[in-house]
Write a protein that holds these residues in place. Structure first.
Motif, PDB file in Angstrom:
ATOM      1  N   PHE A  37      20.775 -20.732  74.840  1.00 53.25           N
ATOM      2  CA  PHE A  37      22.059 -21.415  74.981  1.00 53.25           C
ATOM      3  C   PHE A  37      23.055 -20.374  75.472  1.00 53.25           C
ATOM      4  N   VAL A  38      23.549 -20.575  76.696  1.00 57.59           N
ATOM      5  CA  VAL A  38      24.435 -19.603  77.335  1.00 57.59           C
ATOM      6  C   VAL A  38      25.754 -20.276  77.703  1.00 57.59           C
ATOM      7  N   SER A  39      26.864 -19.651  77.323  1.00 54.85           N
ATOM      8  CA  SER A  39      28.192 -20.186  77.648  1.00 54.85           C
ATOM      9  C   SER A  39      28.858 -19.353  78.732  1.00 54.85           C
ATOM     10  N   LEU A  40      29.578 -20.043  79.612  1.00 51.79           N
ATOM     11  CA  LEU A  40      30.426 -19.411  80.621  1.00 51.79           C
ATOM     12  C   LEU A  40      31.869 -19.572  80.187  1.00 51.79           C
ATOM     13  N   ASP A 169      39.948 -34.149  69.967  1.00 51.46           N
ATOM     14  CA  ASP A 169      40.670 -33.455  68.911  1.00 51.46           C
ATOM     15  C   ASP A 169      39.721 -32.475  68.218  1.00 51.46           C
ATOM     16  N   GLU A 170      40.279 -31.485  67.522  1.00 53.77           N
ATOM     17  CA  GLU A 170      39.464 -30.403  66.988  1.00 53.77           C
ATOM     18  C   GLU A 170      38.465 -30.882  65.938  1.00 53.77           C
ATOM     19  N   PHE A 171      38.844 -31.865  65.123  1.00 48.58           N
ATOM     20  CA  PHE A 171      37.921 -32.372  64.104  1.00 48.58           C
ATOM     21  C   PHE A 171      36.682 -32.976  64.765  1.00 48.58           C
ATOM     22  N   THR A 172      36.903 -33.822  65.791  1.00 48.75           N
ATOM     23  CA  THR A 172      35.782 -34.438  66.506  1.00 48.75           C
ATOM     24  C   THR A 172      34.990 -33.388  67.261  1.00 48.75           C
ATOM     25  N   ARG A 173      35.701 -32.441  67.829  1.00 49.65           N
ATOM     26  CA  ARG A 173      35.063 -31.370  68.602  1.00 49.65           C
ATOM     27  C   ARG A 173      34.115 -30.562  67.718  1.00 49.65           C
ATOM     28  N   GLU A 174      34.576 -30.223  66.511  1.00 49.08           N
ATOM     29  CA  GLU A 174      33.743 -29.458  65.587  1.00 49.08           C
ATOM     30  C   GLU A 174      32.498 -30.249  65.190  1.00 49.08           C
ATOM     31  N   ALA A 175      32.668 -31.557  64.934  1.00 50.28           N
ATOM     32  CA  ALA A 175      31.516 -32.388  64.566  1.00 50.28           C
ATOM     33  C   ALA A 175      30.495 -32.443  65.698  1.00 50.28           C
ATOM     34  N   LEU A 176      30.968 -32.569  66.939  1.00 52.73           N
ATOM     35  CA  LEU A 176      30.047 -32.651  68.070  1.00 52.73           C
ATOM     36  C   LEU A 176      29.377 -31.316  68.348  1.00 52.73           C
ATOM     37  N   ARG A 177      30.080 -30.212  68.108  1.00 56.59           N
ATOM     38  CA  ARG A 177      29.431 -28.896  68.247  1.00 56.59           C
ATOM     39  C   ARG A 177      28.211 -28.810  67.348  1.00 56.59           C
ATOM     40  N   MET A 178      28.398 -29.201  66.086  1.00 55.15           N
ATOM     41  CA  MET A 178      27.303 -29.124  65.138  1.00 55.15           C
ATOM     42  C   MET A 178      26.170 -30.071  65.515  1.00 55.15           C
ATOM     43  N   GLN A 179      26.532 -31.254  66.025  1.00 58.58           N
ATOM     44  CA  GLN A 179      25.495 -32.195  66.440  1.00 58.58           C
ATOM     45  C   GLN A 179      24.738 -31.673  67.653  1.00 58.58           C
ATOM     46  N   LEU A 180      25.473 -31.074  68.595  1.00 59.29           N
ATOM     47  CA  LEU A 180      24.826 -30.489  69.764  1.00 59.29           C
ATOM     48  C   LEU A 180      23.883 -29.361  69.346  1.00 59.29           C
ATOM     49  N   LEU A 181      24.327 -28.521  68.414  1.00 54.70           N
ATOM     50  CA  LEU A 181      23.465 -27.442  67.927  1.00 54.70           C
ATOM     51  C   LEU A 181      22.178 -27.994  67.326  1.00 54.70           C
ATOM     52  N   GLU A 182      22.313 -29.048  66.530  1.00 57.70           N
ATOM     53  CA  GLU A 182      21.132 -29.650  65.905  1.00 57.70           C
ATOM     54  C   GLU A 182      20.175 -30.191  66.957  1.00 57.70           C
ATOM     55  N   LEU A 183      20.726 -30.890  67.969  1.00 58.14           N
ATOM     56  CA  LEU A 183      19.888 -31.428  69.038  1.00 58.14           C
ATOM     57  C   LEU A 183      19.196 -30.306  69.794  1.00 58.14           C
ATOM     58  N   TRP A 184      19.939 -29.271  70.136  1.00 56.21           N
ATOM     59  CA  TRP A 184      19.366 -28.168  70.901  1.00 56.21           C
ATOM     60  C   TRP A 184      18.312 -27.421  70.099  1.00 56.21           C
ATOM     61  N   GLN A 185      18.573 -27.186  68.816  1.00 59.02           N
ATOM     62  CA  GLN A 185      17.613 -26.453  67.988  1.00 59.02           C
ATOM     63  C   GLN A 185      16.306 -27.223  67.831  1.00 59.02           C
ATOM     64  N   ARG A 186      16.360 -28.552  67.925  1.00 60.34           N
ATOM     65  CA  ARG A 186      15.134 -29.355  67.853  1.00 60.34           C
ATOM     66  C   ARG A 186      14.378 -29.347  69.182  1.00 60.34           C
ATOM     67  N   ARG A 187      15.122 -29.317  70.300  1.00 63.18           N
ATOM     68  CA  ARG A 187      14.489 -29.447  71.613  1.00 63.18           C
ATOM     69  C   ARG A 187      14.298 -28.127  72.336  1.00 63.18           C
ATOM     70  N   ALA A 188      15.131 -27.126  72.025  1.00 60.85           N
ATOM     71  CA  ALA A 188      15.050 -25.802  72.663  1.00 60.85           C
ATOM     72  C   ALA A 188      15.125 -25.896  74.187  1.00 60.85           C
ATOM     73  N   THR A 189      15.951 -26.805  74.702  1.00 58.74           N
ATOM     74  CA  THR A 189      16.220 -26.891  76.134  1.00 58.74           C
ATOM     75  C   THR A 189      17.138 -25.739  76.538  1.00 58.74           C
ATOM     76  N   THR A 190      16.980 -25.229  77.736  1.00 58.36           N
ATOM     77  CA  THR A 190      17.918 -24.236  78.252  1.00 58.36           C
ATOM     78  C   THR A 190      19.258 -24.917  78.509  1.00 58.36           C
ATOM     79  N   VAL A 191      20.341 -24.375  77.939  1.00 61.28           N
ATOM     80  CA  VAL A 191      21.669 -24.961  78.090  1.00 61.28           C
ATOM     81  C   VAL A 191      22.615 -23.946  78.720  1.00 61.28           C
ATOM     82  N   VAL A 192      23.361 -24.391  79.728  1.00 58.27           N
ATOM     83  CA  VAL A 192      24.464 -23.610  80.288  1.00 58.27           C
ATOM     84  C   VAL A 192      25.732 -24.419  80.051  1.00 58.27           C
ATOM     85  N   PHE A 193      26.665 -23.841  79.303  1.00 65.29           N
ATOM     86  CA  PHE A 193      27.786 -24.573  78.732  1.00 65.29           C
ATOM     87  C   PHE A 193      29.098 -23.915  79.141  1.00 65.29           C
TER      88      PHE A 193
END
Length: 267
Positions: A37-40, A169-193
């Motif tokens: 998982f790589v961020s720009l 909003d930041e509350f929703t943003r934080e929830a989606l970050r955690m959900q994205l992490l969970e999805l990525w950790q299960r699938r291990a897809t290469t992500v450029v963010f």
């Protein structure tokens, strides 16, 4: 690096039209390891989105080359191996949640493309109870979850995400970050963010690429040495703050080359 990784060499892109001539990217050299998982991160206008579009095969560079796991972006597009999540979800208003998520699968079914079931994707993003709602009935966070599920539907080898949470909003943003992490950790897809948030980049990433102001260049590449899997506690962990400090120091260094740090948002 191996053919299992993403490799970008001497990439240059300018936008031209009549008297208009603007450099976007200059001599980009970048390596992105497979299943990382790589961020720009960088100021507005530094070419982050342009770089993402080149990787997606939507923009042709003037010079240089891009290799995605040993293939060109165009070859990867033909194989339906690239998932793209834009800043705005771009859902079709006449289709409900289930239909929007299923659309890429339906379009590509006849080609025999491997895909996940719509029910699995609905469960993955927590939208089972909203499957029959239409886009105008969804919150911003729900719409973005639909966009993520749709991008994951064809099991892409690489997922490209262009500031997908910036309008939330930041509350929703934080929830989606955690959900994205969970999805990525299960699938291990290469992500450029792509993101403007230092905190977001640190919480999500294995590696952070700091870009300088226009024309975009690679100023620094920082490894994020935080353990995985990452739970919600990582947000307040002292190690997270230490890594954020390293990223901000790199941004201050880049500022001396033209970056304005006020353009980079705090969480």
């Amino acid at each position: 690096m191996t053919s299992d990784d993403i490799e970008i060499r001497h990439l240059t892109k300018r936008y031209r039209g009549g008297a208009y001539d603007r450099p976007a990217l200059q001599d980009i050299d970048l390596e992105i390891p497979h299943r990382r998982f790589v961020s720009l991160i960088g100021p507005s206008g530094c070419g982050k989105s342009t770089l993402l579009r080149v990787m997606a095969g939507l923009t042709v560079p003037d010079h240089g080359r891009v290799s995605l796991f040993g293939r060109t972006p165009r070859e990867m597009c033909r194989r339906k191996a690239i998932g793209l999540v834009p800043q705005t979800p771009a859902l079709l208003p006449w289709l409900n949640v289930r239909q929007n998520i299923a659309l890429p699968t339906l379009v590509n079914r006849r080609r025999g493309t491997s895909h996940e079931s719509t029910d699995d994707l609905l469960r993955a993003v927590g939208l089972e109870d909203s499957a029959h709602r239409y886009p105008h009935q969804l919150s911003g966070g729900m719409s973005q979850r639909v966009a993520i599920a749709r991008a994951l539907g064809l099991r892409p080898d690489v997922l490209l995400m262009d500031e997908p949470f910036s309008a939330l909003d930041e509350f929703t943003r934080e929830a989606l970050r955690m959900q994205l992490l969970e999805l990525w950790q299960r699938r291990a897809t290469t992500v450029v963010f792509v993101t403007h948030s230092v905190h977001e980049a640190v919480v999500l990433s294995d590696r952070i690429v700091v870009m300088s102001a226009r024309p975009g260049r690679i100023h620094d590449v920082l490894d994020v040495d935080l353990p995985r899997p990452r739970e919600r506690e990582v947000v307040s962990d002292s190690r997270t703050h230490e890594v954020e400090g390293r990223v901000r120091a790199s941004l201050r260094s880049a500022w001396s080359s033209g970056i304005n740090p006020t353009e980079l948002v705090a969480p």
